[in-house]
Scaffold this motif. Sequence first.
Motif, short mmCIF file in Angstrom:
data_model
loop_
_atom_site.label_atom_id
_atom_site.label_comp_id
_atom_site.label_asym_id
_atom_site.label_seq_id
_atom_site.Cartn_x
_atom_site.Cartn_y
_atom_site.Cartn_z
N PHE A 173 0.81 -1.22 0.00
CA PHE A 173 0.00 0.00 0.00
C PHE A 173 0.84 1.27 0.00
N SER A 174 2.00 1.27 0.65
CA SER A 174 2.82 2.48 0.71
C SER A 174 3.23 2.92 -0.69
N ALA A 175 3.51 1.96 -1.58
CA ALA A 175 3.87 2.30 -2.96
C ALA A 175 2.68 2.89 -3.70
N VAL A 176 1.49 2.37 -3.42
CA VAL A 176 0.27 2.90 -4.05
C VAL A 176 0.02 4.33 -3.59
N PRO B 167 0.50 7.38 -12.44
CA PRO B 167 -0.45 6.28 -12.59
C PRO B 167 -0.02 5.08 -11.77
N VAL B 168 -0.98 4.33 -11.26
CA VAL B 168 -0.67 3.14 -10.49
C VAL B 168 -1.83 2.15 -10.63
N THR B 169 -1.48 0.87 -10.70
CA THR B 169 -2.49 -0.18 -10.83
C THR B 169 -2.23 -1.25 -9.79
N VAL B 170 -3.30 -1.72 -9.16
CA VAL B 170 -3.20 -2.78 -8.16
C VAL B 170 -3.95 -4.01 -8.66
N PHE B 171 -3.26 -5.14 -8.75
CA PHE B 171 -3.87 -6.41 -9.09
C PHE B 171 -4.09 -7.18 -7.78
N THR B 172 -5.32 -7.61 -7.53
CA THR B 172 -5.64 -8.35 -6.32
C THR B 172 -6.29 -9.67 -6.67
N VAL B 173 -5.75 -10.75 -6.16
CA VAL B 173 -6.35 -12.08 -6.36
C VAL B 173 -7.56 -12.18 -5.42
N VAL B 174 -8.75 -12.23 -6.00
CA VAL B 174 -9.96 -12.27 -5.17
C VAL B 174 -10.56 -13.67 -5.07
N TRP B 175 -10.10 -14.58 -5.94
CA TRP B 175 -10.49 -15.99 -5.81
C TRP B 175 -9.39 -16.84 -6.43
N HIS B 176 -9.12 -17.97 -5.78
CA HIS B 176 -8.11 -18.90 -6.30
C HIS B 176 -8.37 -20.27 -5.71
N ARG B 177 -7.97 -21.30 -6.43
CA ARG B 177 -8.14 -22.66 -5.92
C ARG B 177 -7.36 -22.86 -4.63
N ASP B 178 -6.23 -22.17 -4.52
CA ASP B 178 -5.42 -22.25 -3.31
C ASP B 178 -5.77 -21.05 -2.42
N PRO B 179 -6.42 -21.25 -1.28
CA PRO B 179 -6.82 -20.14 -0.41
C PRO B 179 -5.67 -19.25 0.03
N GLU B 180 -4.46 -19.79 0.07
CA GLU B 180 -3.31 -19.00 0.51
C GLU B 180 -2.95 -17.90 -0.49
N VAL B 181 -3.38 -18.06 -1.73
CA VAL B 181 -3.07 -17.07 -2.77
C VAL B 181 -4.06 -15.91 -2.75
N ILE B 182 -5.27 -16.15 -2.23
CA ILE B 182 -6.31 -15.11 -2.22
C ILE B 182 -5.83 -13.92 -1.39
N LEU C 52 -0.36 -7.17 -6.43
CA LEU C 52 0.77 -6.78 -7.27
C LEU C 52 0.53 -5.34 -7.72
N VAL C 53 1.54 -4.50 -7.57
CA VAL C 53 1.43 -3.08 -7.91
C VAL C 53 2.33 -2.77 -9.09
N THR C 54 1.79 -2.05 -10.08
CA THR C 54 2.56 -1.67 -11.26
C THR C 54 2.22 -0.25 -11.66
N GLU C 55 3.11 0.39 -12.41
CA GLU C 55 2.87 1.75 -12.88
C GLU C 55 2.11 1.78 -14.20
N ASP D 197 -9.58 -15.52 -10.07
CA ASP D 197 -10.17 -14.24 -10.49
C ASP D 197 -9.28 -13.15 -9.92
N VAL D 198 -8.91 -12.20 -10.76
CA VAL D 198 -8.03 -11.09 -10.36
C VAL D 198 -8.76 -9.78 -10.61
N PHE D 199 -8.84 -8.94 -9.58
CA PHE D 199 -9.46 -7.64 -9.76
C PHE D 199 -8.38 -6.60 -10.02
N VAL D 200 -8.61 -5.78 -11.04
CA VAL D 200 -7.64 -4.77 -11.46
C VAL D 200 -8.18 -3.40 -11.11
N SER D 201 -7.49 -2.70 -10.22
CA SER D 201 -7.84 -1.33 -9.85
C SER D 201 -6.77 -0.41 -10.41
N SER D 202 -7.14 0.44 -11.35
CA SER D 202 -6.16 1.31 -11.99
C SER D 202 -6.51 2.77 -11.71
#
Length: 332
Positions: A107-110, A119-134, A138-141, A155-160
């Motif tokens: 979050f500090s980078a965001v 510009p900044v984009t946050v990718f968040t894993v909102v569903w995955h077969r492996d619960p540990e991944v949810i 990932l933050v990118t410019e 399922d990955v949610f993209v907030s840009s």
Amino acid sequence: MRDIVDDLSRVWHSGRTGALATLVRTFGPSPLPVGSMMLLDPDGGVRGSVSDGCYESAVYEAAAHAARTGHRELHRFDANSATAVGADRGTIDVFVEPFSRTSFPEFSAVAKAMADHHPVTVFTVVWHRDPEVIGQHLVTERRHNIELVSLPESDVFVSSYAPPPRLIVFGANPFAAALAVQGRLLGYRVTVCDARETFASPQSFPGAEVVADWPHRYLNAEAAAGHIDAGTAIVAASQDPKFEIPLLTVALRLPELAYLGALGSRAAHYHRMEALQAGGFDAGTLSRLHSPAGFDIGAHTPMETAVAVIAELVATRSARRQPDLRTAVPAS
């Protein structure tokens, strides 16, 4: 996230744990757009929203559970939700997760990117077969669409978040102060510029960048630096020809802006247009200038005038035609 980033920062820096709820998908009518967020702070306070009220209690309970347990989960809320209010609403999918330094170290980078107007984009894993991944982030410019991306196993949610659009107000006076307030409410990055150092005081325009410089010189420099684009809105609020005419001369020679307006009476408008026509601007170019700026809503105070101008700005940005002060019939 941008509208609650300061609240998120306070929770993140406190070292305590709250919860974050993100609207990731809608089915049917929804009063808020995908990407809207609600923060539940460690004391139970709420900032932001993902609904207009019909699902807020249910979302609150899910967020509180995430804060207590650290559980990350994608929830579906509809008319059958236990605490839903009203049965005529659409269905929404909301991802809830704990929010703290530990759970969201990126979050500090965001927050820094937003503060630096990058510009900044946050990718968040909102569903995955492996619960540990949810809940992994990932933050990118790089810029992306705001969307939920469905992959074979996740399922990955993209907030840009693009840099906020600029509103530059020339003339440090009560009208500029009111416009700065209204502009910030709409998410603009506001700059107030005036050649008079005595009046160009940051204390008079909280939350805005304040520049002491000749308006036309500042606008020229910003344009040359690539800081003016099609999303930029400019308002001349000084109503002093020695500042205003050179400024508008520069502004009208720029590529298309989101909005260009000049405050003043109808008499000031006629003198302004005469001076600009004498400077060589034709009717087509002058049609880009909203003068007198603002819809005719009977405004008298600076804040009322700011509402009229901002309403015209939004309508212009949205390509909606409304009656303006040039065509309104004066009251008898």
